[in-house]
Motif scaffolding. Structure first.
Motif, PDB file in Angstrom:
ATOM      1  N   SER A 158      -8.182   2.196 -11.817  1.00 47.10           N
ATOM      2  CA  SER A 158      -6.957   2.712 -11.189  1.00 47.10           C
ATOM      3  C   SER A 158      -7.092   2.737  -9.675  1.00 47.10           C
ATOM      4  N   TYR A 159      -8.264   3.104  -9.202  1.00 53.24           N
ATOM      5  CA  TYR A 159      -8.492   3.171  -7.758  1.00 53.24           C
ATOM      6  C   TYR A 159      -8.532   1.778  -7.138  1.00 53.24           C
ATOM      7  N   THR A 160      -9.318   0.874  -7.751  1.00 57.17           N
ATOM      8  CA  THR A 160      -9.540  -0.437  -7.127  1.00 57.17           C
ATOM      9  C   THR A 160      -8.379  -1.398  -7.324  1.00 57.17           C
ATOM     10  N   MET A 161      -7.452  -1.111  -8.233  1.00 61.58           N
ATOM     11  CA  MET A 161      -6.307  -2.014  -8.349  1.00 61.58           C
ATOM     12  C   MET A 161      -5.265  -1.711  -7.270  1.00 61.58           C
ATOM     13  N   LEU A 162      -5.487  -0.643  -6.497  1.00 55.43           N
ATOM     14  CA  LEU A 162      -4.559  -0.265  -5.431  1.00 55.43           C
ATOM     15  C   LEU A 162      -5.145  -0.439  -4.034  1.00 55.43           C
ATOM     16  N   ILE A 163      -6.376   0.022  -3.835  1.00 59.68           N
ATOM     17  CA  ILE A 163      -6.957   0.084  -2.495  1.00 59.68           C
ATOM     18  C   ILE A 163      -7.002  -1.280  -1.789  1.00 59.68           C
ATOM     19  N   PRO A 164      -7.436  -2.384  -2.445  1.00 57.59           N
ATOM     20  CA  PRO A 164      -7.481  -3.658  -1.720  1.00 57.59           C
ATOM     21  C   PRO A 164      -6.104  -4.151  -1.266  1.00 57.59           C
ATOM     22  N   PHE A 165      -5.046  -3.633  -1.892  1.00 61.79           N
ATOM     23  CA  PHE A 165      -3.703  -4.143  -1.606  1.00 61.79           C
ATOM     24  C   PHE A 165      -2.876  -3.179  -0.748  1.00 61.79           C
ATOM     25  N   LEU A 166      -3.522  -2.152  -0.187  1.00 63.30           N
ATOM     26  CA  LEU A 166      -2.778  -1.219   0.664  1.00 63.30           C
ATOM     27  C   LEU A 166      -2.121  -1.894   1.871  1.00 63.30           C
ATOM     28  N   PRO A 167      -2.794  -2.862   2.554  1.00 61.12           N
ATOM     29  CA  PRO A 167      -2.100  -3.539   3.655  1.00 61.12           C
ATOM     30  C   PRO A 167      -0.804  -4.220   3.199  1.00 61.12           C
ATOM     31  N   MET A 168      -0.844  -4.843   2.001  1.00 58.38           N
ATOM     32  CA  MET A 168       0.350  -5.475   1.462  1.00 58.38           C
ATOM     33  C   MET A 168       1.436  -4.434   1.205  1.00 58.38           C
ATOM     34  N   TYR A 169       1.049  -3.277   0.683  1.00 62.65           N
ATOM     35  CA  TYR A 169       2.006  -2.205   0.402  1.00 62.65           C
ATOM     36  C   TYR A 169       2.647  -1.697   1.693  1.00 62.65           C
ATOM     37  N   LEU A 170       1.812  -1.570   2.732  1.00 55.71           N
ATOM     38  CA  LEU A 170       2.314  -1.085   4.019  1.00 55.71           C
ATOM     39  C   LEU A 170       3.342  -2.054   4.623  1.00 55.71           C
ATOM     40  N   THR A 171       3.087  -3.348   4.511  1.00 56.19           N
ATOM     41  CA  THR A 171       3.988  -4.326   5.128  1.00 56.19           C
ATOM     42  C   THR A 171       5.214  -4.606   4.269  1.00 56.19           C
ATOM     43  N   HIS A 172       5.013  -4.828   2.965  1.00 52.71           N
ATOM     44  CA  HIS A 172       6.117  -5.251   2.099  1.00 52.71           C
ATOM     45  C   HIS A 172       7.029  -4.100   1.691  1.00 52.71           C
ATOM     46  N   ASP A 173       6.455  -2.916   1.456  1.00 52.51           N
ATOM     47  CA  ASP A 173       7.236  -1.811   0.898  1.00 52.51           C
ATOM     48  C   ASP A 173       7.546  -0.710   1.911  1.00 52.51           C
ATOM     49  N   ILE A 221      -4.125  -0.931  11.986  1.00 50.94           N
ATOM     50  CA  ILE A 221      -4.329   0.459  12.397  1.00 50.94           C
ATOM     51  C   ILE A 221      -3.943   1.414  11.272  1.00 50.94           C
ATOM     52  N   TRP A 222      -2.763   1.175  10.697  1.00 49.00           N
ATOM     53  CA  TRP A 222      -2.319   2.039   9.610  1.00 49.00           C
ATOM     54  C   TRP A 222      -3.229   1.925   8.381  1.00 49.00           C
ATOM     55  N   SER A 223      -3.717   0.725   8.104  1.00 49.75           N
ATOM     56  CA  SER A 223      -4.634   0.547   6.969  1.00 49.75           C
ATOM     57  C   SER A 223      -5.886   1.395   7.157  1.00 49.75           C
ATOM     58  N   GLY A 224      -6.435   1.381   8.376  1.00 44.40           N
ATOM     59  CA  GLY A 224      -7.621   2.188   8.649  1.00 44.40           C
ATOM     60  C   GLY A 224      -7.357   3.668   8.511  1.00 44.40           C
ATOM     61  N   ILE A 225      -6.208   4.119   9.010  1.00 48.29           N
ATOM     62  CA  ILE A 225      -5.865   5.544   8.915  1.00 48.29           C
ATOM     63  C   ILE A 225      -5.693   5.956   7.457  1.00 48.29           C
ATOM     64  N   VAL A 226      -4.915   5.158   6.713  1.00 46.08           N
ATOM     65  CA  VAL A 226      -4.648   5.476   5.308  1.00 46.08           C
ATOM     66  C   VAL A 226      -5.929   5.434   4.495  1.00 46.08           C
ATOM     67  N   PHE A 227      -6.767   4.424   4.748  1.00 40.71           N
ATOM     68  CA  PHE A 227      -7.988   4.235   3.966  1.00 40.71           C
ATOM     69  C   PHE A 227      -8.976   5.377   4.191  1.00 40.71           C
ATOM     70  N   SER A 228      -9.164   5.767   5.456  1.00 38.49           N
ATOM     71  CA  SER A 228     -10.221   6.743   5.787  1.00 38.49           C
ATOM     72  C   SER A 228      -9.788   8.192   5.591  1.00 38.49           C
ATOM     73  N   SER A 229      -8.482   8.460   5.580  1.00 43.04           N
ATOM     74  CA  SER A 229      -8.018   9.854   5.506  1.00 43.04           C
ATOM     75  C   SER A 229      -8.505  10.552   4.241  1.00 43.04           C
ATOM     76  N   SER A 230      -8.554   9.819   3.149  1.00 40.82           N
ATOM     77  CA  SER A 230      -9.021  10.406   1.887  1.00 40.82           C
ATOM     78  C   SER A 230     -10.501  10.769   1.956  1.00 40.82           C
ATOM     79  N   PHE A 231     -11.320   9.897   2.565  1.00 42.34           N
ATOM     80  CA  PHE A 231     -12.758  10.139   2.651  1.00 42.34           C
ATOM     81  C   PHE A 231     -13.070  11.400   3.441  1.00 42.34           C
TER      82      PHE A 231
END
Length: 400
Positions: free
Chosen positions: A20-35, A45-55
């Motif tokens: 569930s985690y890995t079917m989403l995380i690699p495609f977050l840049p696509m989600y940010l641009t397309h949706d 920049i947004w990918s880095g912020i979104v990715f690291s905020s959870s950690f």
């Protein structure tokens, strides 16, 4: 509760959680641009912020959830994490802006802790002679989910869009919640050790004061840093090696997955090896061989040789975490397992924050090959440190 049934249920849960985690995380840049309407200039920049905020949030919360697990119950904390993660994925499917997605990831970091709680439950149920095998199987399941997730997530995103992937992930975590609620029982508490002439302290000492536990946490930070050092540049490096080639995205994903396939196969074998020969020995061998393979990855200028080295490093890297988990499980009792695995998860999150930053700096200043060189040197450095500290660690026979 029978330990084999517990292992089967938790293994399935881990696959669902990881996929569930890995079917989403690699495609977050696509989600940010397309949706979510993020332009190409801002997506990194947004990918880095979104990715690291959870950690960042999970690194803070993990030890607190672990302490609560020892007081209120490991099963309860696993149920809590599953339900809140399901809610977080659902929220991810309905967000409408990158800022909302960042808040969702922060909530996901707050909700996290399912993996360390399932480890704590399994190490309590597993017979001592089967500890290594059980942890190896669970690590293999975690890696298998990591391989399945991107492949399945890519197909879902292609045919149904990213929002459907979030909703499916929410459904998988909800299923985990129901299984944990109805089928897993709270592990039995161990009797307090009463050694002749040694009074039992009213309050347990800090786990961080135990050199063995402290060393394992430090090793975990650097091991996780190595993983996140390499991962962000791996597909880019593959495209450089491949040159002009058809189906480049598919080939990059396939090479990326080779290490995961190898890890899923070999992790249970590493657990068995550690059970028979000692987990300090299996940890040292896994680090040395993985470090050598990482250094070898700097040599190939051919895609096929690099793919072979990627498979090889997966075979050896998979022995690291089962060994660390088993060493911690052997040296803690049921009253502290929640705390210690919560601390371990927090240590991994710190490594996850540092890895991409360091990898990006090295790749920018020196080139991508030097990222693999740094990864190999770090792994070999950890193995030398373990050999130096081994006598001190193995002399600590009293459980915390």
């Amino acid at each position: 509760m029978n330990w084999k049934l517990c292992l089967a249920i938790l293994t399935c849960n881990v696959v669902f959680m990881s996929a569930s985690y890995t079917m989403l995380i690699p495609f977050l840049p696509m989600y940010l641009t397309h949706d979510l309407g993020v332009d190409a200039a801002s997506v990194n920049i947004w990918s880095g912020i979104v990715f690291s905020s959870s950690f960042v949030v999970s690194a803070i919360m993990a030890p607190l959830w672990g302490r609560l697990a020892d007081k209120k119950g490991k099963r309860l904390m696993a149920i809590r994490a599953s339900l809140l993660l399901a809610i977080s994925y659902f929220l991810g499917g309905i967000v409408t802006s990158p800022l909302q997605l960042t808040f969702m990831r922060m909530f996901q970091g707050f909700a996290s802790g399912l993996w360390p709680m399932e480890l704590a439950i399994m190490t309590t149920y597993a017979p001592p002679k089967k500890m290594g095998v059980c942890l190896g199987i669970m690590q293999g399941a975690l890696t298998a989910g990591g391989v399945i997730g991107p492949l399945f997530g890519g197909m879902l995103a292609e045919f149904f869009g990213m929002r459907m992937s979030f909703f499916l992930a929410a459904g998988a975590l909800l299923l985990n919640f129901l299984v944990l609620f109805f089928f897993i029982k709270e592990p039995p508490e161990e009797e307090e050790p009463r050694r002749a002439g040694i009074p039992i302290p009213a309050e347990q000492p800090s786990l961080w004061k135990n050199p063995l536990i402290r060393n394992m946490m430090i090793y975990a930070v650097f091991v996780q840093m190595v993983i996140l050092l390499v991962q962000p540049i791996l597909t880019t490096y593959v495209t450089v090696l491949a040159g002009p080639m058809d189906n480049l995205i598919f080939i990059s994903g396939l090479v990326f997955s080779l290490g995961g396939f190898a890890s899923a196969i070999s992790a249970p074998l590493w657990g068995r090896f550690g059970q028979h020969h000692g987990f300090h020995k299996s940890l040292t061998i896994a680090l040395v061989t993985a470090g050598i393979c990482a250094l070898i990855q700097t040599l190939p200028d051919d895609l096929y040789y690099f793919a072979a080295s990627q498979f090889a490093i997966g075979l050896f890297f998979s022995g690291i975490y089962p060994s660390i988990n088993a060493i911690l499980a052997e040296n803690t009792d049921s009253h502290t397992k929640g705390r210690v695995f919560g601390m371990l998860f927090s240590a991994q999150q710190l490594g996850s924050i540092a890895g991409p930053l360091l990898g990006g700096v090295i790749a920018t200043l020196f080139g991508m090959k030097y990222v693999f060189l740094a990864a190999g040197c770090i792994l070999l450095g950890i193995s030398l440190t373990i050999r130096r500290n081994r006598r001190e660690d193995t002399n600590l026979s009293i459980k915390y």
